[in-house]
Design an enzyme around this catalytic site. Structure first.
Site, mmCIF file in Angstrom:
data_model
loop_
_atom_site.group_PDB
_atom_site.id
_atom_site.type_symbol
_atom_site.label_atom_id
_atom_site.label_comp_id
_atom_site.label_asym_id
_atom_site.label_seq_id
_atom_site.Cartn_x
_atom_site.Cartn_y
_atom_site.Cartn_z
ATOM 1 C CG ASP A 120 -1.962 -1.048 1.208
ATOM 2 O OD1 ASP A 120 -2.701 -1.099 0.208
ATOM 3 O OD2 ASP A 120 -2.031 -1.839 2.165
ATOM 4 C CG ASP B 212 -7.041 -4.300 0.009
ATOM 5 O OD1 ASP B 212 -6.662 -4.847 1.065
ATOM 6 O OD2 ASP B 212 -6.479 -3.303 -0.490
HETATM 7 C C1 DX5 Z 1 -6.197 -0.510 3.344
HETATM 8 C C2 DX5 Z 1 -5.249 -1.317 2.525
HETATM 9 C C3 DX5 Z 1 -5.288 -2.786 2.769
HETATM 10 C C4 DX5 Z 1 -4.871 -3.174 4.170
HETATM 11 C C5 DX5 Z 1 -5.590 -4.427 4.559
HETATM 12 O O1 DX5 Z 1 -6.045 0.823 2.998
HETATM 13 O O2 DX5 Z 1 -5.516 -1.133 1.146
HETATM 14 O O3 DX5 Z 1 -4.472 -3.469 1.809
HETATM 15 O O4 DX5 Z 1 -3.487 -3.402 4.258
HETATM 16 O O5 DX5 Z 1 -5.337 -4.684 5.906
HETATM 17 P P1 DX5 Z 1 -6.281 -5.652 6.740
HETATM 18 O O6 DX5 Z 1 -6.253 -6.991 6.049
HETATM 19 O O7 DX5 Z 1 -5.672 -5.673 8.098
HETATM 20 O O8 DX5 Z 1 -7.659 -5.078 6.712
HETATM 21 ZN ZN ZN Z 2 -4.388 -2.314 -0.240
#
Ligand code: DX5
Ligand code: ZN
Length: 220
Positions: free
Chosen positions: A34, A172
């Site tokens: 990210d 996601d």
């Molecule tokens: C949120 C990101 C995700 C995040 C997901 O802005 O795009 O990729 O890392 O994290 P989890 O799986 O903990 O929700």
């Molecule tokens: Zn992400």
């Protein structure tokens, strides 16, 4: 094919190479990185240098998820990524952004936020490799999964079948052992997983996520 992409936002960045190698050992298919600019989201994360550094410690494909205000201005900085994922609402002309990513030689992912509908993306479905449905507000890991986004996954799954397309349908945010099963049942086959992958024994967590996804795999 199910695709598991651990999101390093949740990893211990003081020991990033160790975390990434553990995820690779568990069967990760790629790494989800990210990129946050403190503008599109109220947080900061990673940079092109992260990709360059990770390239030296893993052979996994690297996916740059641009959660930034003006992705068009920085696309070329991420040319080393295997895939660039842009937020569909962050660019004034999605078709030209997609073409620019292709010109860099990268695969194309398009992410759609929770409060945005997916139907307007119909014209671009034939030119993306991944349509990523956000199940949380972008910006932070560890948020709860919003199951209402699964309607978008079902719609995408139906469109893909009826149009004979082959883009991946991703989810996601908030993906864990239970929500990955729900997502697979709805038609998703690609998962960016942060907290649930990078907690406890990372190798085992990634293995279990894949097993939970495979157990619920759709045949169509
Ligand atoms: C949120 C990101 C995700 C995040 C997901 O802005 O795009 O990729 O890392 O994290 P989890 O799986 O903990 O929700
Ligand atoms: Zn992400």
């Amino acid at each position: 094919m199910l695709h598991l992409s651990p999101s390093i936002l949740a990893a211990d960045t003081a020991n990033l190479a160790v975390a990434v190698c553990a995820a690779e050992a568990g069967g990760a298919d790629s790494l989800h990185i990210d990129i946050m600019d403190g503008h599109y989201v109220a947080n900061y994360a990673f940079s092109p240098k992260t990709l360059a550094d990770l390239r030296r410690v893993t052979t996994l494909p690297l996916h740059a998820h641009l959660e930034v205000g003006n992705p068009d201005a920085v696309l070329s900085l991420f040319a080393a990524a295997d895939m660039i994922i842009v937020q569909e609402d962050a660019t004034p002309n999605l078709t030209s952004t997609i073409a620019a990513i292709r010109r860099l030689g990268c695969a194309v992912g398009v992410a759609v936020n929770r409060n945005r509908s997916v139907e307007p993306l119909l014209p671009v479905l034939d030119r993306v490799d991944l349509l990523l449905v956000m199940a949380v507000e972008p910006g932070f890991g560890g948020q709860p999964f919003d199951a209402s986004v699964l309607d978008k996954v079902r719609w995408l799954h139906a469109q893909r079948a009826s149009s004979r397309l082959d883009f991946a349908i991703g989810v996601d945010g908030g993906v864990n052992l239970s929500t990955i099963a729900l997502s697979v049942a709805a038609g998703a086959d690609f998962f960016a997983v942060g907290s649930a992958a990078f907690t406890g024994d990372i190798t085992e967590s990634v293995r279990q996520l894949r097993a939970a996804a495979s157990a619920n795999r759709r045949l169509t």
